[in-house]
Write a protein that holds these residues in place. Structure first.
Motif, PDB file in Angstrom:
ATOM      1  N   LEU A 276      32.027  50.484  46.457  1.00 20.55           N
ATOM      2  CA  LEU A 276      31.640  50.517  45.044  1.00 20.55           C
ATOM      3  C   LEU A 276      31.998  49.207  44.335  1.00 20.55           C
ATOM      4  N   VAL A 277      33.155  48.643  44.664  1.00 24.26           N
ATOM      5  CA  VAL A 277      33.532  47.345  44.091  1.00 24.26           C
ATOM      6  C   VAL A 277      32.511  46.287  44.486  1.00 24.26           C
ATOM      7  N   LEU A 278      32.111  46.299  45.751  1.00 26.16           N
ATOM      8  CA  LEU A 278      31.125  45.314  46.212  1.00 26.16           C
ATOM      9  C   LEU A 278      29.754  45.515  45.567  1.00 26.16           C
ATOM     10  N   LEU A 279      29.333  46.766  45.450  1.00 25.37           N
ATOM     11  CA  LEU A 279      28.005  47.043  44.905  1.00 25.37           C
ATOM     12  C   LEU A 279      27.908  46.778  43.412  1.00 25.37           C
ATOM     13  N   THR A 280      29.011  46.932  42.700  1.00 26.68           N
ATOM     14  CA  THR A 280      28.969  46.745  41.245  1.00 26.68           C
ATOM     15  C   THR A 280      29.359  45.332  40.819  1.00 26.68           C
ATOM     16  N   ALA A 281      29.752  44.501  41.754  1.00 27.99           N
ATOM     17  CA  ALA A 281      30.160  43.135  41.414  1.00 27.99           C
ATOM     18  C   ALA A 281      28.945  42.270  41.097  1.00 27.99           C
ATOM     19  N   PRO A 282      29.056  41.411  40.078  1.00 26.46           N
ATOM     20  CA  PRO A 282      27.935  40.519  39.771  1.00 26.46           C
ATOM     21  C   PRO A 282      27.687  39.498  40.882  1.00 26.46           C
TER      22      PRO A 282
ATOM     23  N   ALA B  98      29.183  38.062  47.069  1.00 24.67           N
ATOM     24  CA  ALA B  98      29.846  37.184  48.037  1.00 24.67           C
ATOM     25  C   ALA B  98      31.263  36.867  47.571  1.00 24.67           C
ATOM     26  N   ARG B  99      31.412  36.603  46.291  1.00 20.69           N
ATOM     27  CA  ARG B  99      32.745  36.313  45.736  1.00 20.69           C
ATOM     28  C   ARG B  99      33.621  37.568  45.801  1.00 20.69           C
ATOM     29  N   ALA B 100      33.063  38.719  45.501  1.00 19.85           N
ATOM     30  CA  ALA B 100      33.825  39.968  45.564  1.00 19.85           C
ATOM     31  C   ALA B 100      34.280  40.242  46.997  1.00 19.85           C
TER      32      ALA B 100
ATOM     33  N   THR C 299      38.615  40.426  50.903  1.00 21.34           N
ATOM     34  CA  THR C 299      39.130  39.960  52.192  1.00 21.34           C
ATOM     35  C   THR C 299      40.493  39.297  52.023  1.00 21.34           C
ATOM     36  N   ALA C 300      40.630  38.485  50.988  1.00 21.49           N
ATOM     37  CA  ALA C 300      41.932  37.854  50.715  1.00 21.49           C
ATOM     38  C   ALA C 300      42.980  38.917  50.414  1.00 21.49           C
TER      39      ALA C 300
ATOM     40  N   SER D 102      41.406  44.300  44.689  1.00 23.93           N
ATOM     41  CA  SER D 102      42.182  44.581  45.898  1.00 23.93           C
ATOM     42  C   SER D 102      43.313  45.555  45.612  1.00 23.93           C
ATOM     43  N   LEU D 103      43.894  45.466  44.422  1.00 20.88           N
ATOM     44  CA  LEU D 103      44.930  46.430  44.046  1.00 20.88           C
ATOM     45  C   LEU D 103      44.352  47.835  43.985  1.00 20.88           C
ATOM     46  N   LEU D 104      43.157  47.967  43.438  1.00 19.14           N
ATOM     47  CA  LEU D 104      42.506  49.282  43.359  1.00 19.14           C
ATOM     48  C   LEU D 104      42.258  49.858  44.753  1.00 19.14           C
ATOM     49  N   VAL D 105      41.685  49.047  45.630  1.00 22.86           N
ATOM     50  CA  VAL D 105      41.415  49.506  46.996  1.00 22.86           C
ATOM     51  C   VAL D 105      42.727  49.775  47.730  1.00 22.86           C
ATOM     52  N   GLY D 106      43.701  48.864  47.581  1.00 21.72           N
ATOM     53  CA  GLY D 106      44.990  49.019  48.262  1.00 21.72           C
ATOM     54  C   GLY D 106      45.760  50.236  47.786  1.00 21.72           C
ATOM     55  N   ALA D 107      45.755  50.476  46.485  1.00 22.59           N
ATOM     56  CA  ALA D 107      46.457  51.651  45.956  1.00 22.59           C
ATOM     57  C   ALA D 107      45.792  52.936  46.437  1.00 22.59           C
TER      58      ALA D 107
END
Length: 170
Positions: A60-66, A69-71, A76-77, A143-148
């Protein structure tokens, strides 16, 4: 191997151990190989279901990011940062397990008591450190959202397995 795949595998191994911990001490038989395997499989199954949540969040983070590639680079970082504290923690667990399995009985038992006991209690600390490192490694809030979400998933496996299969009926 990408950090996401390594984290997923680490999460699934942790889930299997969580299932085992939920069962440990519930059966007084000496030979309980089948029970241990069944408990680990239950933990693995619950963990696989729960670990779908951070995957969905990441997608969802990837799909909603403007800028997708940057997201992706940001996630990944963050995943690399998330992985580092968990690898340190997993190494300590593996060293304690190796000591338990290879040392004579008394020394192995001591290794378990002073190694695996405290390390089990430190799991939430390791997850919190992983979340912080994900942010500070360049992952930021996504990343905090996914990690949490992933941290909550792995920390919920043992209580769920215990509640579903191993709690004592009053």
């Amino acid at each position: 191997m990408t950090p996401a795949v390594a984290l997923l595998l680490l999460g699934l191994v942790d889930a299997a151990f969580s299932g085992f911990r939920a069962y440990a001490g519930r059966d007084a038989r000496i030979r309980k190989y089948r029970g241990n395997l069944r408990a680990a499989a239950r933990g693995l199954a619950v963990g696989a279901v729960l670990l779908a949540a951070p995957v969905v969040v990441a997608v969802l983070v990837l799909l909603t990011a403007p800028d997708q590639a940057r997201a992706y680079e940001t996630l990944t970082a963050g995943a690399r940062g998330y992985l580092l504290p968990l690898v340190v923690y997993a190494t300590a667990v593996l060293l304690s397990l190796a000591a338990y399995l290879t040392l004579p009985f008394r020394a192995g038992t001591l290794a378990m008591v002073i190694g695996l006991g405290p390390l089990t209690l430190l799991r939430p600390v390791a997850v919190a450190a992983a979340c912080l490192d994900a942010v500070f490694n360049g992952g930021g809030p996504p990343s905090l959202l996914v990690g949490a979400t992933a941290g909550a998933a792995v920390l919920c496996v043992e209580p769920l397995v215990h509640h579903r299969w191993y709690r004592e009926v009053q």
